[in-house]
Design a protein around this motif. Structure first.
Motif: not given
Length: 324
Positions: A63-70, A111-117, A122-130
């Motif tokens: 879940v750390q990619p989500i945390a970093a993005a946020i 640029e930070m907004l781009i870095e967030a995305y 990097k989120t697991r592909k099966d849940v990336l879309s939602p």
């Protein structure tokens, strides 16, 4: 399953953020990003993503990619907010537009907004879309909240309901998003994910109301921002809107809204005295308590053991008594 406490989660997050490197050129674009991220802060939003995930699983790396993005997204909004508000300080240090300039705050923020995305990808592909859908919806809502906030500065007829909707968008939805996305990554049920989202919304409303209160009544040594900044910017906070609804106070406040040449300390003192006369500190604290209780009620609905939710209960409680 290992249950992490809040301090352990913060330690994991701090190491994660410290290890984010920006090696691209020009460095002048990325230096302000490294600077704002290094200032630290409470890291509440990314911590909530990890805490929600940890209700179900303990492989926090997932879940750390989500945390970093946020966290990156949140700090992006701070760069632009400070610029729009002409705020000099952020977490006790010079704001980016002060340390560099306005253009740096705009472009590095972009640029930070781009870095967030990029982190989100990097989120697991099966849940990336939602996850992507909720993140993008939330990002738009945050921008809507900021737009309302700016528009309110020019209006004298802002209602309490309008204000609460503005802070729901500007602040609360990102907390709700962090919790829900953490739960989604862990495979929680839709009911649990929604209950955690509602918990985040209510705690987020309490969080912003508390922040507004501390802006007037906080200790400069612990708050990290100049006390009275909202008053100087004529921000329509819960305190200010309530004061405007009182006829006598409206007459006293109006001249301060129109003045462009004034002593900052004098304006802050005059407006704070109006708040005191109307007992608005107590009224605000009561509303904060109401949202806290609603948040706890939502957390009660999450279908995991009370012991597993202990850290989230403690987080909500600490929010009520924070001084920074």
């Amino acid at each position: 399953m290992r249950q992490y406490n809040f301090n352990e989660i913060l330690e994991i997050l701090n190491k994660q953020i410290e290890n984010i490197e920006f090696n691209e050129k020009p460095q002048s674009l990325f230096e302000p990003i490294s600077y704002i991220l290094a200032l630290g802060g409470k890291r509440v939003r990314p911590a909530l993503a990890l805490m929600a995930y940890n209700l179900y699983k303990d492989n926090l790396a997932e879940v750390q990619p989500i945390a970093a993005a946020i966290e990156i997204f949140h700090n992006f909004t701070l760069l632009h907010d400070d610029l729009m508000d002409r705020a000099d300080m952020r977490r006790g240090k010079d704001a980016v537009h002060i340390k560099w300039n306005d253009n740096a705050a705009i472009l590095s923020g972009d640029e930070m907004l781009i870095e967030a995305y990029k982190e989100l990808a990097k989120t697991r592909k099966d849940v990336l879309s939602p996850v992507l859908d909720l993140f993008s919806k939330t990002a738009t809502e945050v921008c809507c909240g900021q737009q309302y906030d700016m528009e309110f500065e020019k209006r004298m007829d802002v209602t309490v309901d309008e204000y609460l909707e503005m802070i729901r968008l500007k602040t609360a939805v990102l907390l709700g998003c962090a919790l829900k996305e953490g739960a989604m990554i862990a495979g929680a049920s839709d009911q649990d994910a929604d209950a955690l989202y509602d918990f985040g919304i209510n705690i987020g409303l309490a969080f912003q109301l508390k922040d507004d209160l501390l802006d007037v009544y906080g200790d400069p040594a612990t708050f990290g921002k100049k006390i009275g900044g909202d008053i100087l910017c004529n921000k329509k906070t819960y305190l200010f809107i309530n004061a405007l609804q009182d006829e006598e106070s409206y007459k006293k406040l109006t001249p301060w809204l129109e003045k462009t040449d004034f002593a900052e300390a004098e304006k802050i003192k005059a407006v704070t005295e109006i708040y005191n006369q109307l007992n608005l500190k107590e009224k605000s604290e009561k509303l904060i308590q109401e949202y806290y209780k609603k948040g706890v009620s939502s957390l009660n609905k999450v279908s995991v053991g009370e012991e597993q939710k202990a850290e989230l209960y403690k987080f909500a409680e600490n929010l009520m008594f924070r001084n920074s």
